[in-house]
Write a protein that holds these residues in place. Structure first.
Motif, mmCIF file in Angstrom:
data_model
loop_
_atom_site.group_PDB
_atom_site.id
_atom_site.type_symbol
_atom_site.label_atom_id
_atom_site.label_comp_id
_atom_site.label_asym_id
_atom_site.label_seq_id
_atom_site.Cartn_x
_atom_site.Cartn_y
_atom_site.Cartn_z
ATOM 1 N N TYR A 186 4.951 7.863 5.507
ATOM 2 C CA TYR A 186 3.408 7.292 5.456
ATOM 3 C C TYR A 186 2.708 8.253 4.782
ATOM 4 O O TYR A 186 1.493 8.372 4.064
ATOM 5 C CB TYR A 186 2.810 6.703 6.598
ATOM 6 C CG TYR A 186 2.622 7.642 7.489
ATOM 7 C CD1 TYR A 186 1.342 8.038 7.760
ATOM 8 C CD2 TYR A 186 3.482 8.297 8.490
ATOM 9 C CE1 TYR A 186 0.985 9.135 8.633
ATOM 10 C CE2 TYR A 186 3.080 9.345 9.230
ATOM 11 C CZ TYR A 186 1.683 9.565 9.377
ATOM 12 O OH TYR A 186 1.237 10.551 10.499
ATOM 13 N N ILE A 196 -0.537 -1.257 9.296
ATOM 14 C CA ILE A 196 0.461 -0.538 10.195
ATOM 15 C C ILE A 196 1.326 -1.464 11.137
ATOM 16 O O ILE A 196 0.817 -2.157 11.836
ATOM 17 C CB ILE A 196 -0.012 0.645 11.050
ATOM 18 C CG1 ILE A 196 -0.803 1.800 10.337
ATOM 19 C CG2 ILE A 196 0.938 1.462 11.974
ATOM 20 C CD1 ILE A 196 -1.600 2.430 10.815
ATOM 21 N N HIS A 228 1.730 4.039 16.154
ATOM 22 C CA HIS A 228 0.191 3.761 15.874
ATOM 23 C C HIS A 228 -0.736 4.626 15.833
ATOM 24 O O HIS A 228 -1.679 4.535 14.755
ATOM 25 C CB HIS A 228 -0.122 2.472 16.583
ATOM 26 C CG HIS A 228 0.627 1.145 16.741
ATOM 27 N ND1 HIS A 228 0.300 0.059 17.247
ATOM 28 C CD2 HIS A 228 1.686 0.757 15.940
ATOM 29 C CE1 HIS A 228 1.085 -1.036 17.223
ATOM 30 N NE2 HIS A 228 2.031 -0.380 16.131
ATOM 31 N N VAL A 244 -4.050 -2.179 12.128
ATOM 32 C CA VAL A 244 -3.060 -1.747 13.012
ATOM 33 C C VAL A 244 -2.547 -2.827 13.777
ATOM 34 O O VAL A 244 -3.454 -3.613 14.335
ATOM 35 C CB VAL A 244 -3.340 -0.297 13.733
ATOM 36 C CG1 VAL A 244 -4.543 -0.830 14.822
ATOM 37 C CG2 VAL A 244 -1.992 -0.088 14.428
#
Length: 378
Positions: free
Chosen positions: A57, A71, A78, A94
């Motif tokens: 990422y 995410i 996270h 997320v």
């Protein structure tokens, strides 16, 4: 056109991809990230995406590549991913749970505040017609003062569910059914009637010998006005019936939808016919609510895209709302571990504020047989 990347290409990522591709006139998926690129390649082909595939990422942090990242990784990743992306000026959606500790939540909130980036936490059940109907009915006052809430987050998972390497450990999953299954209903409970004043709880592992964490938990929440709520989270319930029942002074309503209104006899017992006028009024109010344009993940992603497009930066489920759920779950864990009543709000002085503190105090119900694996984003 909002440029989107998805980090983690496991099962939940398809809910995000379904939504983003639904809004193809507003956004474009430009990158998929997973350190095992085979799953990303399959999704690229399935959704006919013109996108790049990365294994890390952090490749998204280089240059001006993306505006928004979903995410969809295991929970222990996270916080670190969100902080890096937010600090790079990238907006973040997320998946739940937001993080594994309040300390991590606070780092994410600080990164969003310092960078001005948008942080939203998935709470897709808030974007369902049935959920909105129950919340609006509570807010209408037709039920009267809320006196009791019963929340059953009943799921069922076989023992091999925990054969996946990152599940079933405090280190990587952050907890059991309370955090990773009950999180849906814990979020809706606090969204509908607010945060409690105190919590008592018990947790146990009744049916999953390949898991360190709990597979059932029961919590009693006390509110300042004297009302109570009970929240049961489980992965041992056959049938997986899930419900939220709100009892008011004057009537009850629930999800799945059901309404009942009692009326007292001269002796204080309920009359057989109840209160049909109030029941009819509640049903008419609920029936008059307009349906949502988009529901579930689509509804939430529409909300996030709108916040970016309009420049409002205001979303329905922001980082502070996501933190409330972690605070409630943390209070349940602390109450069960210490076998005492826990007062809210929790502060940085809480015994369970950080992951390290949770790790040092949490019980291991069983030995997780295989913790060795390469970190995978799926």
């Amino acid at each position: 056109m909002i440029r989107v990347a998805i980090v983690g290409t496991g099962s939940i990522s398809t809910a995000h991809l379904d939504a983003y591709t639904r809004f193809a006139d507003r956004c474009r998926v430009v990158a998929l990230v997973n350190n095992q690129t085979e799953t990303a390649e399959r999704l690229k082909e399935k959704y006919r995406l013109d996108c790049r595939i990365y294994q890390d990422y952090k490749d998204l942090l280089e240059g001006d590549q993306v505006d928004l990242v979903s995410i969809c990784t295991p929970p222990f990743l996270h916080a670190s991913m969100s902080v890096d992306l937010l600090r790079a000026g990238i907006d973040v959606l997320v998946e739940k749970p937001m993080a594994l500790s309040l300390e991590e939540c606070d780092r994410m909130l600080a990164a969003a505040s310092e960078s001005g980036s948008l942080l939203s936490v998935v709470g897709q059940n808030r974007f369902l017609d049935a959920s909105v109907k129950l919340k609006r009915t509570i807010e209408s006052g037709l039920l009267g003062k809320v006196v009791h809430a019963q929340v059953d987050s009943f799921w069922w998972r076989g023992s091999n569910y925990y054969d996946v390497w990152w599940r079933g450990t405090w280190e990587t999953e952050g907890g059991g059914c309370t955090l990773n299954h009950g999180v849906h209903h814990a979020d809706m409970l606090q969204w509908m009637i607010g945060m409690p004043q105190s919590v008592v709880a018990v947790i146990g592992n009744a049916a999953h010998p390949n898991s360190e964490v709990e597979d059932i938990s029961m919590a009693i929440l006390s509110y300042a006005d004297g009302s109570l709520a009970q929240l049961t989270s489980s992965v041992v319930h056959h049938g997986e019936e899930r419900q939220i029942v709100i009892q008011g002074l004057d009537a009850r309503a629930s999800l799945p939808w059901k309404v009942h209104a009692s009326r007292q006899s001269e002796q204080g017992f309920p009359l057989p016919e109840g209160n049909p006028e109030l029941k009819r009024e509640i049903e008419q109010f609920a029936a008059g609510l307009a349906p949502l344009a988009y529901t579930g993940h689509e509804g939430q992603i529409d909300d996030v895209l709108s916040a970016i497009e309009t420049g409002s930066r205001k979303v329905g489920v922001d980082g502070y709302e996501g933190r409330k759920v972690i605070e409630l779950v943390t209070a349940i864990y602390e109450a069960s571990f210490t076998r005492r009543q826990v007062e809210l709000p929790l502060t940085k002085d809480s015994l369970f504020y950080s992951r390290e503190q949770i790790m040092s105090h949490s019980p291991r119900f069983h030995h997780k047989s295989d913790k060795s694996a390469t970190i995978d984003y799926k």
